[in-house]
Design a protein around this motif. Structure first.
Motif, PDB file in Angstrom:
ATOM      1  N   THR A 183     106.140  -4.068 -42.938  1.00  0.00           N
ATOM      2  CA  THR A 183     105.073  -3.070 -42.998  1.00  0.00           C
ATOM      3  C   THR A 183     103.751  -3.779 -42.699  1.00  0.00           C
ATOM      4  OG1 THR A 183     104.850  -3.343 -45.409  1.00  0.00           O
ATOM      5  CG2 THR A 183     106.354  -1.636 -44.619  1.00  0.00           C
ATOM      6  N   ASP A 184     103.023  -4.138 -43.733  1.00  0.00           N
ATOM      7  CA  ASP A 184     101.705  -4.733 -43.523  1.00  0.00           C
ATOM      8  C   ASP A 184     101.721  -6.246 -43.662  1.00  0.00           C
ATOM      9  OD1 ASP A 184     102.296  -4.416 -46.280  1.00  0.00           O
ATOM     10  OD2 ASP A 184     100.205  -4.824 -46.753  1.00  0.00           O
ATOM     11  N   VAL A 185     100.592  -6.827 -43.336  1.00  0.00           N
ATOM     12  CA  VAL A 185     100.327  -8.235 -43.576  1.00  0.00           C
ATOM     13  C   VAL A 185      98.968  -8.309 -44.266  1.00  0.00           C
ATOM     14  CG1 VAL A 185      99.261  -8.545 -41.306  1.00  0.00           C
ATOM     15  CG2 VAL A 185     100.137 -10.532 -42.513  1.00  0.00           C
ATOM     16  N   GLY A 186      98.828  -9.239 -45.197  1.00  0.00           N
ATOM     17  CA  GLY A 186      97.617  -9.273 -46.022  1.00  0.00           C
ATOM     18  C   GLY A 186      96.547 -10.208 -45.509  1.00  0.00           C
ATOM     19  N   GLY A 187      95.998  -9.923 -44.325  1.00  0.00           N
ATOM     20  CA  GLY A 187      94.879 -10.718 -43.832  1.00  0.00           C
ATOM     21  C   GLY A 187      93.776 -10.809 -44.878  1.00  0.00           C
ATOM     22  N   LEU A 188      93.162 -11.981 -44.998  1.00  0.00           N
ATOM     23  CA  LEU A 188      92.215 -12.242 -46.092  1.00  0.00           C
ATOM     24  C   LEU A 188      90.753 -12.153 -45.681  1.00  0.00           C
ATOM     25  CD1 LEU A 188      93.890 -15.212 -47.977  1.00  0.00           C
ATOM     26  CD2 LEU A 188      93.158 -13.068 -49.015  1.00  0.00           C
ATOM     27  N   ALA A 189      89.942 -11.647 -46.621  1.00  0.00           N
ATOM     28  CA  ALA A 189      88.489 -11.625 -46.469  1.00  0.00           C
ATOM     29  C   ALA A 189      87.887 -11.725 -47.873  1.00  0.00           C
ATOM     30  CB  ALA A 189      88.035 -10.353 -45.757  1.00  0.00           C
ATOM     31  N   MET A 190      86.566 -11.650 -47.963  1.00  0.00           N
ATOM     32  CA  MET A 190      85.888 -11.648 -49.258  1.00  0.00           C
ATOM     33  C   MET A 190      85.096 -10.346 -49.377  1.00  0.00           C
ATOM     34  SD  MET A 190      85.330 -13.217 -52.147  1.00  0.00           S
ATOM     35  CE  MET A 190      85.749 -14.950 -51.886  1.00  0.00           C
ATOM     36  N   CYS A 191      85.518  -9.485 -50.274  1.00  0.00           N
ATOM     37  CA  CYS A 191      84.779  -8.249 -50.532  1.00  0.00           C
ATOM     38  C   CYS A 191      83.676  -8.551 -51.545  1.00  0.00           C
ATOM     39  CB  CYS A 191      85.717  -7.168 -51.060  1.00  0.00           C
ATOM     40  SG  CYS A 191      86.939  -6.601 -49.849  1.00  0.00           S
ATOM     41  N   TYR A 192      82.501  -7.981 -51.312  1.00  0.00           N
ATOM     42  CA  TYR A 192      81.381  -8.293 -52.203  1.00  0.00           C
ATOM     43  C   TYR A 192      80.447  -7.097 -52.352  1.00  0.00           C
ATOM     44  CZ  TYR A 192      78.457  -8.865 -47.997  1.00  0.00           C
ATOM     45  OH  TYR A 192      77.759  -8.655 -46.819  1.00  0.00           O
ATOM     46  N   ARG A 193      79.747  -7.092 -53.465  1.00  0.00           N
ATOM     47  CA  ARG A 193      78.775  -6.045 -53.737  1.00  0.00           C
ATOM     48  C   ARG A 193      77.415  -6.487 -53.209  1.00  0.00           C
ATOM     49  NH1 ARG A 193      79.708  -2.202 -57.838  1.00  0.00           N
ATOM     50  NH2 ARG A 193      77.490  -1.750 -57.526  1.00  0.00           N
ATOM     51  N   LYS A 194      77.036  -5.926 -52.064  1.00  0.00           N
ATOM     52  CA  LYS A 194      75.789  -6.361 -51.444  1.00  0.00           C
ATOM     53  C   LYS A 194      74.585  -5.985 -52.294  1.00  0.00           C
ATOM     54  CE  LYS A 194      75.139  -2.367 -48.360  1.00  0.00           C
ATOM     55  NZ  LYS A 194      75.012  -1.942 -46.950  1.00  0.00           N
ATOM     56  N   ASP A 195      74.691  -4.882 -53.066  1.00  0.00           N
ATOM     57  CA  ASP A 195      73.565  -4.485 -53.910  1.00  0.00           C
ATOM     58  C   ASP A 195      73.330  -5.492 -55.031  1.00  0.00           C
ATOM     59  OD1 ASP A 195      76.062  -3.633 -54.985  1.00  0.00           O
ATOM     60  OD2 ASP A 195      75.048  -2.212 -56.309  1.00  0.00           O
ATOM     61  N   LEU A 196      74.418  -6.066 -55.557  1.00  0.00           N
ATOM     62  CA  LEU A 196      74.261  -7.050 -56.631  1.00  0.00           C
ATOM     63  C   LEU A 196      73.711  -8.364 -56.102  1.00  0.00           C
ATOM     64  CD1 LEU A 196      77.512  -6.416 -58.734  1.00  0.00           C
ATOM     65  CD2 LEU A 196      75.223  -5.431 -59.023  1.00  0.00           C
ATOM     66  N   LEU A 197      74.122  -8.746 -54.880  1.00  0.00           N
ATOM     67  CA  LEU A 197      73.549  -9.954 -54.277  1.00  0.00           C
ATOM     68  C   LEU A 197      72.063  -9.759 -54.008  1.00  0.00           C
ATOM     69  CD1 LEU A 197      76.585 -10.671 -53.961  1.00  0.00           C
ATOM     70  CD2 LEU A 197      75.968 -11.732 -51.767  1.00  0.00           C
ATOM     71  N   GLN A 198      71.685  -8.572 -53.579  1.00  0.00           N
ATOM     72  CA  GLN A 198      70.275  -8.279 -53.341  1.00  0.00           C
ATOM     73  C   GLN A 198      69.474  -8.392 -54.634  1.00  0.00           C
ATOM     74  OE1 GLN A 198      70.529  -4.373 -51.620  1.00  0.00           O
ATOM     75  NE2 GLN A 198      70.958  -5.124 -49.544  1.00  0.00           N
ATOM     76  N   GLN A 199      70.034  -7.862 -55.717  1.00  0.00           N
ATOM     77  CA  GLN A 199      69.350  -7.935 -57.008  1.00  0.00           C
ATOM     78  C   GLN A 199      69.144  -9.377 -57.455  1.00  0.00           C
ATOM     79  OE1 GLN A 199      71.298  -5.463 -59.986  1.00  0.00           O
ATOM     80  NE2 GLN A 199      71.707  -3.876 -58.456  1.00  0.00           N
ATOM     81  N   ASN A 204      80.244   4.149 -55.544  1.00  0.00           N
ATOM     82  CA  ASN A 204      79.927   2.804 -55.055  1.00  0.00           C
ATOM     83  C   ASN A 204      80.156   2.647 -53.554  1.00  0.00           C
ATOM     84  OD1 ASN A 204      78.994   1.525 -57.417  1.00  0.00           O
ATOM     85  ND2 ASN A 204      81.092   1.283 -58.160  1.00  0.00           N
ATOM     86  N   SER A 205      80.412   3.746 -52.872  1.00  0.00           N
ATOM     87  CA  SER A 205      80.556   3.697 -51.425  1.00  0.00           C
ATOM     88  C   SER A 205      79.255   3.230 -50.795  1.00  0.00           C
ATOM     89  CB  SER A 205      80.905   5.088 -50.883  1.00  0.00           C
ATOM     90  OG  SER A 205      81.001   5.074 -49.475  1.00  0.00           O
ATOM     91  N   GLY A 206      79.349   2.278 -49.872  1.00  0.00           N
ATOM     92  CA  GLY A 206      78.163   1.734 -49.223  1.00  0.00           C
ATOM     93  C   GLY A 206      77.527   0.583 -49.974  1.00  0.00           C
ATOM     94  N   LYS A 207      77.988   0.338 -51.220  1.00  0.00           N
ATOM     95  CA  LYS A 207      77.483  -0.799 -51.984  1.00  0.00           C
ATOM     96  C   LYS A 207      78.348  -2.041 -51.763  1.00  0.00           C
ATOM     97  CE  LYS A 207      75.516   2.120 -55.621  1.00  0.00           C
ATOM     98  NZ  LYS A 207      75.540   2.475 -57.064  1.00  0.00           N
ATOM     99  N   TRP A 208      79.591  -1.803 -51.334  1.00  0.00           N
ATOM    100  CA  TRP A 208      80.490  -2.906 -51.011  1.00  0.00           C
ATOM    101  C   TRP A 208      80.352  -3.290 -49.538  1.00  0.00           C
ATOM    102  CZ3 TRP A 208      83.677  -5.733 -54.128  1.00  0.00           C
ATOM    103  CH2 TRP A 208      83.952  -5.238 -55.413  1.00  0.00           C
TER     104      TRP A 208
END
Length: 435
Positions: free
Chosen positions: A151-167, A296-300
């Motif tokens: 079925t799928d393969v788990g390609g990797l990335a880093m998900c982050y909260r851009k609003d928290l980094l901005q703060q 939280n849509s658009g914050k990630w």
């Protein structure tokens, strides 16, 4: 999915061998000799977590009006795995097509008599559609029997909260974030800056255990077992390095100490308790977006994973030998793991295609995610697996990780045990469990 899985993933009963006879099988709806309306063949598809098959099933039924599919969503992997073991042992109860997670597929290969040989049903023609390692993972060592299609393969990335980094006063643009966390040392250094800002209550990472899987998958060809399936978890230096690194982050207050795949973890998402999480493709729309909620849509956003790439998870579809409709079941598995099925699942649940035609299709390459701030997820996850090397997991990988090592690491993270004591306990229990 393993999707989403995979996707997802605590397997409390993965220690049970598929071939072990159990006293009784749990109840499940299967097709028996039932027929759909108008003499249709009725197939039962059983999956865990979210494989993203709603549209794909409708498309399959439209193209095959003689077949009706009942999709049984069996909860998380930890819920489904022990039931499937029982149904396979009992000879009834399993669906006509079932999802198998990457971390346990070798266990099923070793008990392949419980499954139809997909080569006998025509699967040989599909071999060129999959990466060699994905195809071979579901093949018996003698090359004579294939029990599952990828079925799928788990390609990797880093998900982050851009609003928290901005703060916290840190760069939040995905390119800038990717550059700032090129290595795991860079990632930890950025986390220390995030904490030192004193402007955000959130932790940097959800859990120390979230670092373990991607770090090892990037830096070792094996995990807890060598390629002869011998336990080496206590002597694999990369495993110990990942353990020490994650718990050092916890000791510095960089983790939220959330227990993954639990209500505690769900609450951490909703309460904005952490700013980053290593994320395979199946975790984006299928896990993070669902648990964080529409607010939280658009914050990630999504940046490149430290270290540049890798794989975390993935699943297979198999046809249990107990099915009364092997030909139709194979047709369903073939469609869902073909290009159209893969692309539909990716669009619906973020399950990255393991099929080569799916990965090369513009619908995948050009895919973006509104929830993750318009991130080009097709490009990001596609790039992450370009130079990926398969990692041997072993038949009892999931059992060792999810029921032994991860709980002990979580105990150390929460201060219930010292790191060395937790490590010794985990390795001792793992050795006993694998015999």
């Amino acid at each position: 999915m393993s999707v989403i899985r995979r996707r997802l993933r605590t397997v409390a009963a993965a220690a049970l061998a598929v071939g072990v006879a159990l006293g009784s099988a749990a109840c499940s709806k299967n097709n028996d000799d039932e027929a759909g309306e108008g003499g249709q063949v009725k197939l039962v598809l059983q999956t865990f977590s979210n494989f993203g098959y709603e549209k794909a099933i409708k498309d399959f039924e439209a193209a095959n009006p003689n077949i009706k599919v009942e999709h049984q969503k069996m909860g998380e992997l930890r819920d489904f795995q022990p039931k499937l073991v029982q149904w396979l042992a009992a000879g009834s109860g399993a669906g006509d097509v079932v999802g198998l997670e990457e971390g346990v597929v070798l266990q099923y290969v070793q008990n392949h008599d419980k499954f139809a040989n997909l080569l006998d049903l025509g699967a040989s023609e599909l071999k060129a559609n999959f990466p060699e390692w994905k195809w071979n993972n579901a093949m018996t060592p003698d090359g004579k029997k294939l029990i599952g299609l990828g079925t799928d393969v788990g390609g990797l990335a880093m998900c982050y909260r851009k609003d928290l980094l901005q703060q916290a006063g840190l760069p939040s643009d995905r390119e800038a974030v990717s550059q700032r966390m090129g290595t795991w040392d860079d990632y930890i250094a950025l986390g220390r800056q995030f904490k030192a800002s004193g402007k955000v209550k959130a932790a940097w990472l959800d859990s120390a255990t979230s670092l373990m899987q991607p770090y090892v998958m990037q830096n070792s060809e094996t995990f807890f077992f060598d390629k002869e399936n011998k336990f080496i978890g206590d002597t694999n230096p990369v495993v110990r390095k990942a353990w020490d690194t994650g718990l050092q982050m916890a000791a510095e207050g960089l983790t939220a100490k959330a227990q993954r795949w639990s209500a505690d973890w769900d609450a951490a998402f909703k309460n904005n308790a952490f700013a980053t999480i290593p994320c395979p493709a199946w975790m984006t729309e299928g896990i993070i977006a669902q648990r964080s909620g529409p607010g939280n849509s658009g914050k990630w956003d999504i940046a490149k994973i430290p270290g540049g790439g890798g794989n975390w998870g993935g699943s297979y579809l198999a046809v249990p030998a107990q099915t009364k409709h092997p030909k139709e079941a194979y047709l369903l598995a073939k469609y869902l793991t073909g290009k159209e099925g893969h692309l539909a699942a990716f669009s619906e649940a973020g399950a990255m295609p393991s099929s080569i035609p799916g990965i090369e299709d513009p619908a995948f390459k050009g895919k973006t995610s509104e929830y993750f701030s318009g991130a080009p997820i097709g490009q990001i996850f596609g790039d992450s697996v370009k130079n990926m090397k398969p990692v041997f997991l072993g038949a009892k990988h999931q059992q060792v990780w999810e029921t032994i090592v991860e709980p002990q690491m979580q105990a150390a993270e929460r201060g219930k045990l010292k790191s060395d004591a937790a490590w010794a306990k985990a390795m001792g229990e793992a050795k006993k469990a694998v015999g």
